[in-house]
Motif scaffolding. Structure first.
Motif, PDB file in Angstrom:
ATOM      1  N   LEU A  99      -6.631 -21.144   5.214  1.00 46.04           N
ATOM      2  CA  LEU A  99      -5.834 -22.000   6.099  1.00 46.04           C
ATOM      3  C   LEU A  99      -4.351 -21.893   5.807  1.00 46.04           C
ATOM      4  CD1 LEU A  99      -7.926 -25.301   6.358  1.00 46.04           C
ATOM      5  CD2 LEU A  99      -7.662 -23.503   8.070  1.00 46.04           C
ATOM      6  N   TYR A 100      -3.980 -21.914   4.514  1.00 44.21           N
ATOM      7  CA  TYR A 100      -2.560 -21.870   4.181  1.00 44.21           C
ATOM      8  C   TYR A 100      -1.932 -20.561   4.652  1.00 44.21           C
ATOM      9  CZ  TYR A 100      -2.917 -18.486   0.368  1.00 44.21           C
ATOM     10  OH  TYR A 100      -3.102 -17.339  -0.355  1.00 44.21           O
ATOM     11  N   GLU A 101      -2.709 -19.455   4.614  1.00 45.01           N
ATOM     12  CA  GLU A 101      -2.170 -18.159   5.031  1.00 45.01           C
ATOM     13  C   GLU A 101      -1.991 -18.107   6.546  1.00 45.01           C
ATOM     14  OE1 GLU A 101      -0.640 -14.394   5.136  1.00 45.01           O
ATOM     15  OE2 GLU A 101      -0.836 -15.793   3.456  1.00 45.01           O
ATOM     16  N   ARG A 102      -2.884 -18.761   7.294  1.00 46.59           N
ATOM     17  CA  ARG A 102      -2.731 -18.824   8.755  1.00 46.59           C
ATOM     18  C   ARG A 102      -1.404 -19.498   9.106  1.00 46.59           C
ATOM     19  NH1 ARG A 102      -8.049 -18.311  11.300  1.00 46.59           N
ATOM     20  NH2 ARG A 102      -9.608 -18.041   9.655  1.00 46.59           N
ATOM     21  N   ALA A 103      -1.132 -20.611   8.422  1.00 46.06           N
ATOM     22  CA  ALA A 103       0.126 -21.319   8.652  1.00 46.06           C
ATOM     23  C   ALA A 103       1.318 -20.486   8.193  1.00 46.06           C
ATOM     24  CB  ALA A 103       0.110 -22.658   7.923  1.00 46.06           C
ATOM     25  N   ASP A 104       1.175 -19.800   7.058  1.00 47.00           N
ATOM     26  CA  ASP A 104       2.267 -18.962   6.555  1.00 47.00           C
ATOM     27  C   ASP A 104       2.606 -17.837   7.532  1.00 47.00           C
ATOM     28  OD1 ASP A 104       2.701 -20.425   4.317  1.00 47.00           O
ATOM     29  OD2 ASP A 104       1.775 -19.023   2.898  1.00 47.00           O
ATOM     30  N   ASN A 152     -11.143 -28.994   8.230  1.00 43.19           N
ATOM     31  CA  ASN A 152     -10.478 -28.814   6.937  1.00 43.19           C
ATOM     32  C   ASN A 152     -11.442 -28.375   5.847  1.00 43.19           C
ATOM     33  OD1 ASN A 152      -8.064 -29.597   8.048  1.00 43.19           O
ATOM     34  ND2 ASN A 152      -8.187 -31.706   7.330  1.00 43.19           N
ATOM     35  N   SER A 153     -12.758 -28.406   6.127  1.00 47.89           N
ATOM     36  CA  SER A 153     -13.745 -28.098   5.093  1.00 47.89           C
ATOM     37  C   SER A 153     -13.643 -26.675   4.587  1.00 47.89           C
ATOM     38  CB  SER A 153     -15.162 -28.341   5.643  1.00 47.89           C
ATOM     39  OG  SER A 153     -15.439 -27.451   6.713  1.00 47.89           O
ATOM     40  N   VAL A 154     -12.995 -25.791   5.354  1.00 49.00           N
ATOM     41  CA  VAL A 154     -12.837 -24.407   4.925  1.00 49.00           C
ATOM     42  C   VAL A 154     -12.027 -24.313   3.635  1.00 49.00           C
ATOM     43  CG1 VAL A 154     -10.758 -24.018   6.287  1.00 49.00           C
ATOM     44  CG2 VAL A 154     -12.186 -22.091   5.699  1.00 49.00           C
ATOM     45  N   ILE A 155     -11.244 -25.351   3.341  1.00 45.40           N
ATOM     46  CA  ILE A 155     -10.473 -25.350   2.095  1.00 45.40           C
ATOM     47  C   ILE A 155     -11.396 -25.153   0.907  1.00 45.40           C
ATOM     48  CG2 ILE A 155      -8.992 -26.757   0.601  1.00 45.40           C
ATOM     49  CD1 ILE A 155      -7.922 -28.096   3.114  1.00 45.40           C
ATOM     50  N   GLU A 156     -12.604 -25.714   0.983  1.00 47.56           N
ATOM     51  CA  GLU A 156     -13.555 -25.582  -0.115  1.00 47.56           C
ATOM     52  C   GLU A 156     -14.002 -24.137  -0.301  1.00 47.56           C
ATOM     53  OE1 GLU A 156     -14.176 -28.042  -2.150  1.00 47.56           O
ATOM     54  OE2 GLU A 156     -12.790 -29.226  -0.967  1.00 47.56           O
ATOM     55  N   LEU A 157     -13.878 -23.324   0.752  1.00 50.48           N
ATOM     56  CA  LEU A 157     -14.275 -21.923   0.661  1.00 50.48           C
ATOM     57  C   LEU A 157     -13.169 -21.053   0.094  1.00 50.48           C
ATOM     58  CD1 LEU A 157     -15.976 -21.541   4.152  1.00 50.48           C
ATOM     59  CD2 LEU A 157     -17.120 -21.911   1.963  1.00 50.48           C
ATOM     60  N   GLU A 158     -11.993 -21.639  -0.095  1.00 56.35           N
ATOM     61  CA  GLU A 158     -10.840 -20.836  -0.479  1.00 56.35           C
ATOM     62  C   GLU A 158     -10.694 -20.680  -1.991  1.00 56.35           C
ATOM     63  OE1 GLU A 158      -7.485 -22.443   1.545  1.00 56.35           O
ATOM     64  OE2 GLU A 158      -8.380 -22.183   3.513  1.00 56.35           O
ATOM     65  N   GLY A 159     -11.574 -21.315  -2.753  1.00 59.22           N
ATOM     66  CA  GLY A 159     -11.581 -21.137  -4.199  1.00 59.22           C
ATOM     67  C   GLY A 159     -10.248 -21.435  -4.834  1.00 59.22           C
ATOM     68  N   ASN A 160      -9.724 -20.471  -5.583  1.00 63.50           N
ATOM     69  CA  ASN A 160      -8.454 -20.661  -6.289  1.00 63.50           C
ATOM     70  C   ASN A 160      -7.268 -20.868  -5.351  1.00 63.50           C
ATOM     71  OD1 ASN A 160      -9.754 -20.357  -8.738  1.00 63.50           O
ATOM     72  ND2 ASN A 160      -9.440 -18.132  -8.786  1.00 63.50           N
ATOM     73  N   ASP A 161      -7.448 -20.500  -4.086  1.00 61.43           N
ATOM     74  CA  ASP A 161      -6.334 -20.640  -3.153  1.00 61.43           C
ATOM     75  C   ASP A 161      -6.052 -22.091  -2.791  1.00 61.43           C
ATOM     76  OD1 ASP A 161      -5.803 -17.969  -3.013  1.00 61.43           O
ATOM     77  OD2 ASP A 161      -7.227 -17.618  -1.398  1.00 61.43           O
ATOM     78  N   MET A 165      -2.442 -25.286  -1.206  1.00 52.67           N
ATOM     79  CA  MET A 165      -2.360 -26.427  -0.300  1.00 52.67           C
ATOM     80  C   MET A 165      -1.506 -27.538  -0.877  1.00 52.67           C
ATOM     81  SD  MET A 165      -4.269 -25.177   2.051  1.00 52.67           S
ATOM     82  CE  MET A 165      -4.678 -26.503   3.153  1.00 52.67           C
ATOM     83  N   ALA A 166      -1.463 -27.659  -2.196  1.00 50.30           N
ATOM     84  CA  ALA A 166      -0.765 -28.769  -2.834  1.00 50.30           C
ATOM     85  C   ALA A 166       0.726 -28.759  -2.524  1.00 50.30           C
ATOM     86  CB  ALA A 166      -0.988 -28.726  -4.344  1.00 50.30           C
ATOM     87  N   LYS A 167       1.308 -27.574  -2.409  1.00 55.54           N
ATOM     88  CA  LYS A 167       2.757 -27.512  -2.203  1.00 55.54           C
ATOM     89  C   LYS A 167       3.165 -27.981  -0.815  1.00 55.54           C
ATOM     90  CE  LYS A 167       2.760 -22.628  -0.783  1.00 55.54           C
ATOM     91  NZ  LYS A 167       3.256 -21.296  -1.102  1.00 55.54           N
ATOM     92  N   TYR A 168       2.158 -28.201   0.062  1.00 56.51           N
ATOM     93  CA  TYR A 168       2.481 -28.678   1.396  1.00 56.51           C
ATOM     94  C   TYR A 168       2.189 -30.173   1.544  1.00 56.51           C
ATOM     95  CZ  TYR A 168       2.711 -23.758   2.700  1.00 56.51           C
ATOM     96  OH  TYR A 168       3.041 -22.442   2.783  1.00 56.51           O
ATOM     97  N   ASP A 169       2.125 -30.907   0.437  1.00 58.68           N
ATOM     98  CA  ASP A 169       1.840 -32.325   0.476  1.00 58.68           C
ATOM     99  C   ASP A 169       2.860 -33.039   1.353  1.00 58.68           C
ATOM    100  OD1 ASP A 169       1.180 -34.927   0.093  1.00 58.68           O
ATOM    101  OD2 ASP A 169       1.934 -35.028  -1.970  1.00 58.68           O
ATOM    102  N   PRO A 170       2.442 -33.612   2.520  1.00 61.61           N
ATOM    103  CA  PRO A 170       3.403 -34.227   3.423  1.00 61.61           C
ATOM    104  C   PRO A 170       4.007 -35.514   2.887  1.00 61.61           C
ATOM    105  CG  PRO A 170       1.170 -34.634   4.187  1.00 61.61           C
ATOM    106  CD  PRO A 170       1.057 -33.680   3.024  1.00 61.61           C
ATOM    107  N   SER A 171       3.437 -36.069   1.805  1.00 61.19           N
ATOM    108  CA  SER A 171       3.950 -37.324   1.264  1.00 61.19           C
ATOM    109  C   SER A 171       5.043 -37.117   0.226  1.00 61.19           C
ATOM    110  CB  SER A 171       2.797 -38.128   0.645  1.00 61.19           C
ATOM    111  OG  SER A 171       2.235 -37.423  -0.453  1.00 61.19           O
TER     112      SER A 171
END
Length: 433
Positions: A99-104, A152-161, A165-171
């Motif tokens: 997911l993060y790479e799609r956005a990147d 968003n469940s695909v995040i669980e498939l991304e393993g170490n990746d 996601m953490a660096k995009y914390d909107p808060s």
């Protein structure tokens, strides 16, 4: 400017650093828009899931295949009919993309619009039909939590990746600065494109219209441009799966999404000529007449794009009920007199709804809010709440309204006329108030 940047980096006072960052962003955003005015319109098309991430399973085909077929067909329509558009795909084959790479991919391409194609599903043999479109909400109490969890469940498939996601914390304070400045403009355009997708695709493909919704979807949250996630239909409903899995179904869905893109681009991309011949007949087909120089309508004038329409049987798509005649469109100034300020300062408001007719007093859509105003934008009635020359005041009001109106965003008026929110924020910051 460089000296200001260095000072911000070295500054130890967090409050001062945040304020200076906001001011610098407000100053730089108009410059980035000016420098990018001459570039091609960039569209990023994202076929959801892929590879070992099959998405929702169907009895005939998996979601990932439907998504890819429609996404590629949509891209072909754009490439053939819009030579002034650069099309970027997150994937063109059956591969897994985090997911993060799609956005990147979209962010690196400096995309003007991001469209993510997905297929819906329901558990336990439940049956549902129809097209849904999603835009981003930052509200954690959204009504579409299940959709958000599934996509968003695909995040669980991304393993170490997952660490990406953490660096995009909107808060986080740093990211919140950018989110607040970008969201007001991006939210409006995202909702507008989603609305076009519903209208055009349901007309072309004979789908039921299940409306525009908001959810906290990671692939939308990580992008920095107007973005929309389209749920084509329900793969768990046999007749919908059969339609979406067929070549004809994929083409019709792609045509509808493409027609929506034509309308969106005509309205918001006033630097690019759109090579289409206007037609008054609903069955006219899009033609790529690259030599034609057709003026683009202003944002306040809804263009009438050429559409690709398939005639459908009444059983597939019931004829719409006749609409009551709309009142003559009035200029935003007619309902925005309260926004006029003696000193010519921008006045900020929170837009909470956009509907196709004036709501009656006490309408459930207003959710008990009485102190609301509205103005006409073409044939759309847009409802707002609050009015202040203090942007921060409206920012606080918007956060209070998110539970009732997760799609709420800030708009601005000057001398009774709607103005660009980025320029309005810049003026507010420069006043130092």
């Amino acid at each position: 400017m460089l000296g200001c940047l260095l000072y911000i980096i070295r500054c130890k006072n967090r409050k001062v650093k945040t304020r200076l960052s906001i001011l610098l962003i407000a100053l730089l955003m108009p410059l980035s828009i000016a420098f990018g005015a001459g570039k091609k319109f960039t569209l990023v098309i994202d076929a959801g899931h892929g590879g070992h991430d099959i998405g929702a399973p169907g009895s005939m085909v998996n979601e990932k295949s439907i998504n890819l077929n429609v996404a590629l067909a949509f891209g072909r329509y754009v490439e053939q009919a819009c030579p002034d558009v650069r099309v970027v795909y997150t994937r063109r084959s059956d591969v897994f993309i985090p997911l993060y790479e799609r956005a990147d991919i979209a962010n690196r391409a400096k995309a003007d619009l991001f469209v993510s194609v997905h297929t819906n599903a329901l558990p336990g043999g439940r049956v549902a039909r129809g097209l849904q479109s999603y835009t981003l909400t930052l509200s954690k109490a959204g009504a579409n939590l299940e959709v958000a969890k599934r996509e968003n469940s695909v995040i669980e498939l991304e393993g170490n990746d997952r660490q990406h996601m953490a660096k995009y914390d909107p808060s986080s304070p740093e990211n919140q600065v950018m989110f607040e400045l970008l969201q007001s403009q991006n939210m409006e355009r995202s909702v507008e494109y989603a609305k076009y997708v519903q209208q055009e695709t349901c007309a072309v493909a004979g789908r039921l219209d299940k409306g525009v919704h908001q959810a906290n979807l990671a692939v939308l949250r990580l992008t920095s441009m107007p973005a929309c996630l389209v749920e084509l239909g329900f793969i768990t409903t046999p007749d919908e799966e059969q339609f979406l899995a067929s070549p004809e179904g994929a083409e019709l869905m792609a045509k509808g999404i493409f027609n929506a893109f034509v309308r969106y681009k005509a309205k918001y991309n006033d630097k690019i000529v759109i090579p289409y011949a206007a037609s008054g007949t609903p069955s006219a087909r899009v033609q790529a007449e690259t030599a034609m120089q057709k003026p683009v309508a202003k944002a306040s004038e809804e263009p009438q794009p050429t559409r690709v329409v398939r005639k459908v049987k009444p059983a597939e798509a019931p004829a719409p009920k006749p609409k009551k005649p709309n009142k003559p469109a009035e200029e935003p100034a007619a309902k925005a007199k309260a926004a006029k300020d003696d000193d010519g300062k921008p006045v900020f408001k929170v837009q909470i709804l956009a509907v196709n007719r004036t709501l009656r007093p006490g309408s459930q859509q207003l959710k008990g809010h009485k102190d609301v105003d509205h103005y006409m934008d073409g044939q759309t009635v847009k409802y707002t709440k609050g009015a202040s020359t203090d942007y921060n005041e409206m920012l606080r009001l918007r956060k209070k309204l998110l539970d009732d109106f997760p799609q709420a965003f800030i708009i601005a008026f000057k001398d009774g006329q709607r103005m660009d929110i980025t320029k309005a924020i810049q003026e507010f910051r420069l006043r130092g108030k």
